[in-house]
Each structure stands twice: as structure tokens, then as C-alpha cells.
Scaffold this motif. Structure first.
Motif, PDB file in Angstrom:
ATOM      1  N   VAL A  99       0.900  -1.222  -0.141  1.00  0.00           N
ATOM      2  CA  VAL A  99      -0.021   0.023  -0.001  1.00  0.00           C
ATOM      3  C   VAL A  99       0.957   1.288  -0.007  1.00  0.00           C
ATOM      4  N   PRO A 100       0.641   1.980  -1.104  1.00  0.00           N
ATOM      5  CA  PRO A 100       1.503   3.185  -1.011  1.00  0.00           C
ATOM      6  C   PRO A 100       1.164   4.172   0.053  1.00  0.00           C
ATOM      7  N   VAL A 101       2.199   4.731   0.848  1.00  0.00           N
ATOM      8  CA  VAL A 101       1.900   5.737   2.118  1.00  0.00           C
ATOM      9  C   VAL A 101       2.654   6.934   1.985  1.00  0.00           C
ATOM     10  N   PHE A 102       1.998   7.874   2.197  1.00  0.00           N
ATOM     11  CA  PHE A 102       2.808   9.448   1.948  1.00  0.00           C
ATOM     12  C   PHE A 102       2.772   9.947   3.045  1.00  0.00           C
ATOM     13  N   PHE A 103       3.791  10.599   3.529  1.00  0.00           N
ATOM     14  CA  PHE A 103       3.866  11.327   4.905  1.00  0.00           C
ATOM     15  C   PHE A 103       4.294  12.649   4.480  1.00  0.00           C
ATOM     16  N   ILE A 104       3.376  13.649   4.347  1.00  0.00           N
ATOM     17  CA  ILE A 104       3.673  14.961   3.837  1.00  0.00           C
ATOM     18  C   ILE A 104       3.644  16.019   4.864  1.00  0.00           C
ATOM     19  N   SER A 105       4.576  16.781   4.773  1.00  0.00           N
ATOM     20  CA  SER A 105       4.957  17.930   5.978  1.00  0.00           C
ATOM     21  C   SER A 105       5.441  19.037   5.562  1.00  0.00           C
ATOM     22  N   ASP A 106       5.055  20.359   6.359  1.00  0.00           N
ATOM     23  CA  ASP A 106       5.835  21.589   6.058  1.00  0.00           C
ATOM     24  C   ASP A 106       6.941  21.751   6.634  1.00  0.00           C
ATOM     25  N   SER A 107       7.416  20.695   7.174  1.00  0.00           N
ATOM     26  CA  SER A 107       8.644  20.735   8.099  1.00  0.00           C
ATOM     27  C   SER A 107       9.477  19.368   7.704  1.00  0.00           C
ATOM     28  N   GLN A 160      -0.448  -0.942  13.724  1.00  0.00           N
ATOM     29  CA  GLN A 160      -1.641  -1.759  14.197  1.00  0.00           C
ATOM     30  C   GLN A 160      -1.843  -2.697  13.170  1.00  0.00           C
ATOM     31  N   PHE A 161      -1.438  -2.622  11.842  1.00  0.00           N
ATOM     32  CA  PHE A 161      -1.562  -3.623  10.854  1.00  0.00           C
ATOM     33  C   PHE A 161      -0.533  -4.186  10.554  1.00  0.00           C
ATOM     34  N   PRO A 162       0.220  -5.124  11.523  1.00  0.00           N
ATOM     35  CA  PRO A 162       1.326  -5.958  10.872  1.00  0.00           C
ATOM     36  C   PRO A 162       1.417  -6.782   9.728  1.00  0.00           C
ATOM     37  N   GLY A 163       0.130  -7.368   9.173  1.00  0.00           N
ATOM     38  CA  GLY A 163      -0.005  -8.298   8.161  1.00  0.00           C
ATOM     39  C   GLY A 163      -0.028  -7.321   6.706  1.00  0.00           C
ATOM     40  N   ALA A 164      -0.108  -6.202   7.010  1.00  0.00           N
ATOM     41  CA  ALA A 164      -0.147  -5.438   5.629  1.00  0.00           C
ATOM     42  C   ALA A 164       1.316  -4.691   5.216  1.00  0.00           C
ATOM     43  N   PRO A 165       1.600  -4.912   3.950  1.00  0.00           N
ATOM     44  CA  PRO A 165       2.922  -4.253   3.364  1.00  0.00           C
ATOM     45  C   PRO A 165       2.783  -2.932   2.900  1.00  0.00           C
ATOM     46  N   PHE A 166       3.692  -2.210   3.568  1.00  0.00           N
ATOM     47  CA  PHE A 166       3.264  -0.540   3.325  1.00  0.00           C
ATOM     48  C   PHE A 166       4.910  -0.121   2.411  1.00  0.00           C
ATOM     49  N   GLU A 167       4.538   0.602   1.347  1.00  0.00           N
ATOM     50  CA  GLU A 167       5.560   1.403   0.785  1.00  0.00           C
ATOM     51  C   GLU A 167       5.680   2.879   1.155  1.00  0.00           C
ATOM     52  N   ARG A 168       6.427   3.343   1.940  1.00  0.00           N
ATOM     53  CA  ARG A 168       6.579   4.512   2.544  1.00  0.00           C
ATOM     54  C   ARG A 168       7.419   5.409   1.796  1.00  0.00           C
ATOM     55  N   THR A 169       6.719   6.845   1.608  1.00  0.00           N
ATOM     56  CA  THR A 169       7.384   7.862   0.791  1.00  0.00           C
ATOM     57  C   THR A 169       7.423   9.234   1.779  1.00  0.00           C
ATOM     58  N   LEU A 170       8.480   9.938   2.155  1.00  0.00           N
ATOM     59  CA  LEU A 170       8.460  11.152   2.900  1.00  0.00           C
ATOM     60  C   LEU A 170       8.346  12.413   2.002  1.00  0.00           C
ATOM     61  N   ILE A 171       7.439  13.211   2.033  1.00  0.00           N
ATOM     62  CA  ILE A 171       7.541  14.494   1.133  1.00  0.00           C
ATOM     63  C   ILE A 171       7.713  15.703   2.368  1.00  0.00           C
ATOM     64  N   PRO A 172       8.842  16.094   2.674  1.00  0.00           N
ATOM     65  CA  PRO A 172       8.926  17.144   3.655  1.00  0.00           C
ATOM     66  C   PRO A 172       8.905  18.391   2.974  1.00  0.00           C
ATOM     67  N   PHE A 173       9.041  19.609   3.830  1.00  0.00           N
ATOM     68  CA  PHE A 173       8.932  21.069   3.734  1.00  0.00           C
ATOM     69  C   PHE A 173       8.247  21.447   2.318  1.00  0.00           C
ATOM     70  N   VAL A 174       6.939  21.084   2.219  1.00  0.00           N
ATOM     71  CA  VAL A 174       5.816  21.649   1.477  1.00  0.00           C
ATOM     72  C   VAL A 174       5.243  22.843   1.994  1.00  0.00           C
ATOM     73  N   ARG A 175       5.716  24.214   1.311  1.00  0.00           N
ATOM     74  CA  ARG A 175       5.321  25.245   1.997  1.00  0.00           C
ATOM     75  C   ARG A 175       4.738  26.304   1.236  1.00  0.00           C
ATOM     76  N   SER A 176       4.563  26.074   0.048  1.00  0.00           N
ATOM     77  CA  SER A 176       4.046  26.904  -0.942  1.00  0.00           C
ATOM     78  C   SER A 176       2.863  26.119  -1.541  1.00  0.00           C
ATOM     79  N   VAL A 177       1.803  26.907  -2.133  1.00  0.00           N
ATOM     80  CA  VAL A 177       0.628  26.480  -2.740  1.00  0.00           C
ATOM     81  C   VAL A 177       1.163  25.598  -4.138  1.00  0.00           C
ATOM     82  N   GLU A 178       2.203  26.125  -4.722  1.00  0.00           N
ATOM     83  CA  GLU A 178       2.783  25.745  -6.014  1.00  0.00           C
ATOM     84  C   GLU A 178       3.504  24.278  -5.596  1.00  0.00           C
ATOM     85  N   GLU A 179       4.032  24.280  -4.583  1.00  0.00           N
ATOM     86  CA  GLU A 179       4.586  22.783  -4.248  1.00  0.00           C
ATOM     87  C   GLU A 179       3.506  21.999  -3.789  1.00  0.00           C
ATOM     88  N   ALA A 180       2.421  22.414  -2.984  1.00  0.00           N
ATOM     89  CA  ALA A 180       1.361  21.707  -2.983  1.00  0.00           C
ATOM     90  C   ALA A 180       0.603  20.768  -4.176  1.00  0.00           C
TER      91      ALA A 180
END
Length: 332
Positions: free
Chosen positions: A63-71, A86-106
Motif C-alpha cells: 500500500v503506498p503511504v505518503f507522509f507530507i509535512s511543511d517541516s 496496528q496492521f502488521p500483516g499489511a505491506p506498506f511502501e512509505r514515501t516522505l515529502i517534507p518542506f511543502v510550504r507553498s501552494v505551488e509545491e502543494a
């Protein structure tokens, strides 16, 4: 709660027992190695079950998982992973997207999330963005979003009767200069006082971690310093100290700030073998002896301790912080 791993039983009662208030994590009486203990073979799955598990793991689509932050994204990853675990049986593909601070970046991130919605598995999005315009742009995605900010921030503003400033980078940035400087000073202190390298200004230590070599003192020290601004020194218990059953002279006066670590003999021997294979240092007998003697030292001085065999650095750090609060030895 006592350790369920085979920590050696303490030697015969010493002059003192742990003082009242010692954390339950260090309750003496853990089961000695061997008697009625399950072996690794007893706990291992059958070949058929192992094969089925392996097949399932390879065929399941992550399952693709995106972590999005302005920091930095540390907070959103921590909170998001606390839910995913809490879901140990589910595989996740994690992606971090930090420092999203402008509307254009968003907007660019939103397009990426919408594209992910066209994949075989719908993504999950975790979000910590305080700027309203940026957050609204991200919430326009077709992907399901867990927003850790908007509802909670509005509730706090209502409760406090004031508006937050909606500025990013408060927790893991330099917005709180005092807290940031304290953490950096604590890191420098931990580096200088790692593994007993220095006793300069040792009296400034909030806690002194003690244990035989390779029990996890250094990573725990660094985590406490970087994340909590705790001044930590760590000191190895060597053969001479253990044979005498006393704290090293340089830290004996700080026994009220000491916190001990233990580990299972098997785990300690395995870790040491990676560093010095086929040596007395890495033998199971030496590990058992050192851990038993270390436990006696903890008993004599009433030093709280925790088993690091199956606990994460985060868990051990929390137990240490609780101990500091009870003893009133932290200058935080």
C-alpha cells in the motif's frame, strides 16, 4: 513488568536491594536461562507455515503511504507509523515529502497523489501542514487523507480563545531557540562522555547510563540528547568493576543518577561476535558472567534498570525519562 527473556538471576542477596520506586521494568526474579524456557526451535513456525507466509508476503501488493509535512516530517512519520503498526500483516511502501510550504509545491504533490490513485492500490496520505492555503490545496486530492492538524488546531484555538500563528517548523525547527540549543548542547555532552571517554563536568549529567559493553548505551544516550535535550553520560562496567561488585570510582558519587541496562546473554554474545568473533569477549559464558555481576551492582546501589533485548531505543528512553521524573534528577 519483569523480563520474559533469559536474563541471569542475580547473585546471592547483596548489602542492599533496589530502593522503593525502582521501575517495574527492573524487577528482580527473571527466569534463569534454561529452566522451562522455550527454545528458538519451539517458537519457529513449521516449514509449511513459513513457506505459506513467505508466499503471502511476496504476492501481497504494498500500500503506498505518503507522509507530507511543511517541516522535517518527523512528527507526521511518527504519528502515521503509530497507526500503521496496528496492521502488521499489511505491506506498506512509505514515501516522505517534507518542506511543502507553498501552494505551488502543494499542487505538484497533489498531482502526484492523484496519479497514485490510478494505481492498483489506493494510497494513504498522512498530513501535517499548518498553512491553510497549502493544506487546502493538498486536501483537494482524490486520495484519502489523515490530517493531523486542521481539526485539532481548530479545537485548540477554540479552547484557548486565540488563533495560532500557523507557522511551520515549530517542533523540529529552531523556532524555540532555547529548546533547540539545549538539545544541541546535550548532543555535544553525550559525544564527549560516550563510553567513559571523559569525566569533565560529569556532574552536569542528568543521567549516567551504565552496563557491560554492547548493551545499547550509546544509541540510547544519543536519542535522549537529540530528542529530549537530556544530558547523558554513559559508562561501561568492565571486568574489574564487575568482579568487585562496585561502581567505577569516577561515577560512584552519581549513583542516584545512574540507570542500568541489561540484555539477554544470547543476544549480547551475538552482538559481540559480530565485532570480535571467537574471543573470550564474545563467548556466551563471559556474557552470562558480566550480566549477572552487573545485576548485582544494580541491586547493591538501588539502580533502576531495563532489559534492552526486545525494547526499542524509544521505549527505553521513555522508561529512563519516567525514572528521572520520579527521582527529580533532570534539569529539563
Amino acid at each position: 513488568m519483569g523480563s520474559s527473556l533469559p536474563i541471569p538471576a542475580p547473585l546471592p542477596p547483596a548489602a542492599r536491594t533496589p530502593a522503593a520506586g525502582t521501575p517495574a521494568t527492573g524487577t528482580p526474579g527473571a527466569e534463569p536461562d534454561g529452566a522451562d524456557a522455550l527454545s528458538p526451535a519451539d517458537l519457529a513456525p513449521s516449514p509449511a507455515a513459513a513457506a505459506a507466509s513467505a508466499t503471502s508476503a511476496t504476492t501481497a501488493t504494498a500500500v503506498p503511504v505518503f507522509f507530507i509535512s511543511d517541516s522535517t516530517g518527523i512528527s507526521v512519520e511518527t504519528m502515521g507509523n503509530a497507526l500503521l503498526i496496528q496492521f502488521p500483516g499489511a505491506p506498506f511502501e512509505r514515501t516522505l515529502i517534507p518542506f511543502v510550504r507553498s501552494v505551488e509545491e502543494a499542487r505538484q504533490v497533489r498531482e502526484r497523489l492523484d496519479a497514485a490513485m490510478d494505481g492498483t492500490v489506493a494510497p494513504i496520505v498522512f498530513l501535517t501542514v499548518v498553512d491553510e492555503a497549502v493544506r487546502e490545496e493538498l486536501l483537494g486530492t482524490r486520495a484519502p487523507v489523515v490530517d493531523f492538524v486542521s481539526g485539532h488546531l481548530a479545537q485548540l484555538e477554540s479552547q484557548l480563545g486565540m488563533s495560532g500563528d500557523h507557522a511551520p517548523a515549530r517542533l523540529h525547527g529552531v523556532g524555540d531557540s532555547h529548546r533547540y540549543n539545549r538539545r544541541m548542547q546535550a548532543v555535544e555532552f553525550a559525544i564527549e562522555h560516550d563510553d567513559g571517554q571523559s569525566v569533565r563536568a560529569l556532574e552536569k549529567a542528568d543521567v549516567v547510563l551504565i552496563a557491560p559493553s554492547r548493551c545499547g548505551k550509546t544509541p540510547t544516550s544519543m536519542y535522549l540528547a537529540l530528542m529530549h535535550g537530556i544530558f547523558v553520560a554513559n559508562y561501561p562496567l568492565v571486568d574489574e568493576d564487575l568482579a568487585a561488585g562496585v561502581l567505577p570510582e569516577s561515577i560512584a558519587a552519581l549513583s542516584d543518577r545512574c540507570f542500568g541496562l541489561l540484555i539477554s546473554p544470547q543476544r549480547l554474545a551475538a552482538v559481540r561476535t559480530e565485532r570480535m568473533p571467537d574471543s573470550r569477549y564474545s563467548s556466551l559464558e563471559q556474557a552470562r558472567w558480566e550480566l549477572s555481576r552487573a545485576r548485582r551492582v544494580y541491586d547493591v546501589y538501588g539502580i533502576p534498570f531495563v532489559d534492552s533485548s526486545t525494547r526499542s531505543v524509544e521505549e527505553m528512553s521513555t522508561l529512563i525519562l519516567q525514572s528521572l521524573d520520579r527521582r527529580g534528577t533532570s534539569s529539563r
